[in-house]
Scaffold this active site. Structure first.
Site, PDB file in Angstrom:
ATOM      1  N   LYS A  10       0.963  -1.309  -0.011  1.00  0.00           N
ATOM      2  CA  LYS A  10      -0.016   0.102  -0.108  1.00  0.00           C
ATOM      3  C   LYS A  10       0.902   1.179   0.074  1.00  0.00           C
ATOM      4  O   LYS A  10       2.099   1.252  -0.597  1.00  0.00           O
ATOM      5  CB  LYS A  10      -1.134  -0.237   1.188  1.00  0.00           C
ATOM      6  CG  LYS A  10      -1.524  -1.439   1.314  1.00  0.00           C
ATOM      7  CD  LYS A  10      -2.907  -1.447   2.273  1.00  0.00           C
ATOM      8  CE  LYS A  10      -3.171  -2.861   2.453  1.00  0.00           C
ATOM      9  NZ  LYS A  10      -4.634  -2.776   3.076  1.00  0.00           N
ATOM     10  N   GLU A  96      -9.524  -0.724  -1.701  1.00  0.00           N
ATOM     11  CA  GLU A  96      -9.300   0.541  -1.267  1.00  0.00           C
ATOM     12  C   GLU A  96      -9.341   1.583  -2.599  1.00  0.00           C
ATOM     13  O   GLU A  96      -9.614   2.524  -2.461  1.00  0.00           O
ATOM     14  CB  GLU A  96      -7.740   0.760  -0.481  1.00  0.00           C
ATOM     15  CG  GLU A  96      -7.795   0.002   0.708  1.00  0.00           C
ATOM     16  CD  GLU A  96      -6.489  -0.570   1.269  1.00  0.00           C
ATOM     17  OE1 GLU A  96      -5.529  -0.293   0.624  1.00  0.00           O
ATOM     18  OE2 GLU A  96      -6.393  -1.392   2.176  1.00  0.00           O
ATOM     19  N   GLY A 172      -7.275  -5.495   6.786  1.00  0.00           N
ATOM     20  CA  GLY A 172      -6.732  -4.519   7.927  1.00  0.00           C
ATOM     21  C   GLY A 172      -7.476  -4.588   9.016  1.00  0.00           C
ATOM     22  O   GLY A 172      -7.153  -3.698  10.052  1.00  0.00           O
ATOM     23  N   SER A 212      -6.294  -9.996   6.166  1.00  0.00           N
ATOM     24  CA  SER A 212      -5.956 -10.203   7.713  1.00  0.00           C
ATOM     25  C   SER A 212      -5.341 -11.657   7.756  1.00  0.00           C
ATOM     26  O   SER A 212      -5.463 -12.166   8.730  1.00  0.00           O
ATOM     27  CB  SER A 212      -6.961 -10.184   8.870  1.00  0.00           C
ATOM     28  OG  SER A 212      -7.276  -8.613   8.890  1.00  0.00           O
TER      29      SER A 212
HETATM   30  C1  PEP Z   1      -4.985  -6.135   1.440  1.00  0.00           C
HETATM   31  O1  PEP Z   1      -4.852  -4.845   1.379  1.00  0.00           O
HETATM   32  O2  PEP Z   1      -4.934  -6.656   0.230  1.00  0.00           O
HETATM   33  C2  PEP Z   1      -4.738  -6.934   2.530  1.00  0.00           C
HETATM   34  C3  PEP Z   1      -5.164  -8.006   2.398  1.00  0.00           C
HETATM   35  O3  PEP Z   1      -4.394  -6.287   3.680  1.00  0.00           O
HETATM   36  P1  PEP Z   1      -4.353  -7.024   5.061  1.00  0.00           P
HETATM   37  O4  PEP Z   1      -3.355  -8.149   5.023  1.00  0.00           O
HETATM   38  O5  PEP Z   1      -3.707  -5.975   6.063  1.00  0.00           O
HETATM   39  O6  PEP Z   1      -5.675  -7.266   5.719  1.00  0.00           O
END
Ligand code: PEP
Length: 254
Positions: A10, A96, A172, A212
């Site tokens: 990101k 996002e 997230g 996550s």
């Molecule tokens: C992502 O942004 O694609 C993602 C899976 O984030 P996280 O692993 O932090 O949930």
């Protein structure tokens, strides 16, 4: 088939931080024999990452692209610019971008087409929000996102495609989907892809789970026959947690 585990950084890491991470992960690459590892830094760090990873099997990915080759599109980055930097993968339609930055299904489709035309391998993200899930709309939402993205694509290009099922409520938050939910969604992704591109082509489609994921839970997902790897945000930012995640995945998938 090898696992595919991609790091989505990101909007994180300067060039110096990128170089430090890439040097360290490259030094551990021998441990990742059963996995295709992809690092997706922000645009500003692509060149530094590419240089630091050169000579390794670790692949470079971007987090976005624009669909035109060049022109008056201030702030955008064209596919040939990514190819020029040695980029091989590109994340498309991340939640996002869809939900915070207003990217719609039509834009996702154009980006997917442009990526494939330039031989960039798309990691196409699909997934429902918490509200959509609570209304029982998961299948409709994921199905619509996928059908609109894949419409009219050349089935011969499916080998290049990775689809990441990423429920928005799991990204997230520290609350991952259950393995059963991920399996249901990944199976749906394969059914819809078969409908759009033909069942022969879909045997070669790779599907990831994202949301996550960490070293402690990755095993539940990659042990499923429907899931070939993960798209990882938070747990990909430190070399130790990312490397531990890859090793756990390999252990579980064996
Ligand atoms: C992502 O942004 O694609 C993602 C899976 O984030 P996280 O692993 O932090 O949930």
């Amino acid at each position: 088939m090898k696992l595919i585990i991609a790091a989505n950084w990101k909007m994180n890491k300067t060039r110096a931080e990128t170089e430090a991470f890439c040097r360290e992960i490259k030094a551990r690459q021998e441990d990742f024999h059963d996995t295709e590892v992809v690092i997706c830094p922000p645009f500003t760090s692509l060149e530094a990452a590419g240089r630091s990873l050169s000579g390794s099997a670790i692949k470079l990915g971007a987090q976005n692209l624009f669909w035109e080759k060049a022109g008056a599109f201030t702030g955008e980055v064209a596919p040939p610019m990514l190819v020029d930097l040695g980029v091989q993968y590109v994340i498309i339609g991340h939640s996002e971008r869809r939900h915070l930055l207003g990217e719609d299904d039509a834009a996702v489709h154009k980006k997917l087409k442009a990526a494939l035309e330039h031989r960039l391998r798309p990691i196409l993200c699909v997934g429902e929000t918490r509200e959509e899930r609570e209304r029982g709309e998961t299948e409709v939402v994921v199905g619509t996102q996928l059908r609109r993205a894949l419409e009219g694509l050349d089935p011969a290009l499916i080998e290049e495609l990775v689809v990441a099922y990423e429920p928005v409520w799991a990204i997230g938050t520290g609350i991952a989907a259950t393995a059963a939910d991920a399996h249901r969604a990944a199976t749906l992704v394969r059914e819809i892809a078969a409908e759009c591109l033909g069942s022969a082509a879909v045997e070669r489609l790779r599907v990831q789970y994202g949301g996550s994921v960490n070293a402690g839970n990755i095993g539940e997902f990659v042990a499923l026959p429907s899931i070939d790897g993960a798209l990882v945000g938070g747990a990909s930012l430190a070399v130790d947690s990312f490397a531990a995640l890859i090793l756990s995945a390999q252990e579980a998938a064996r």
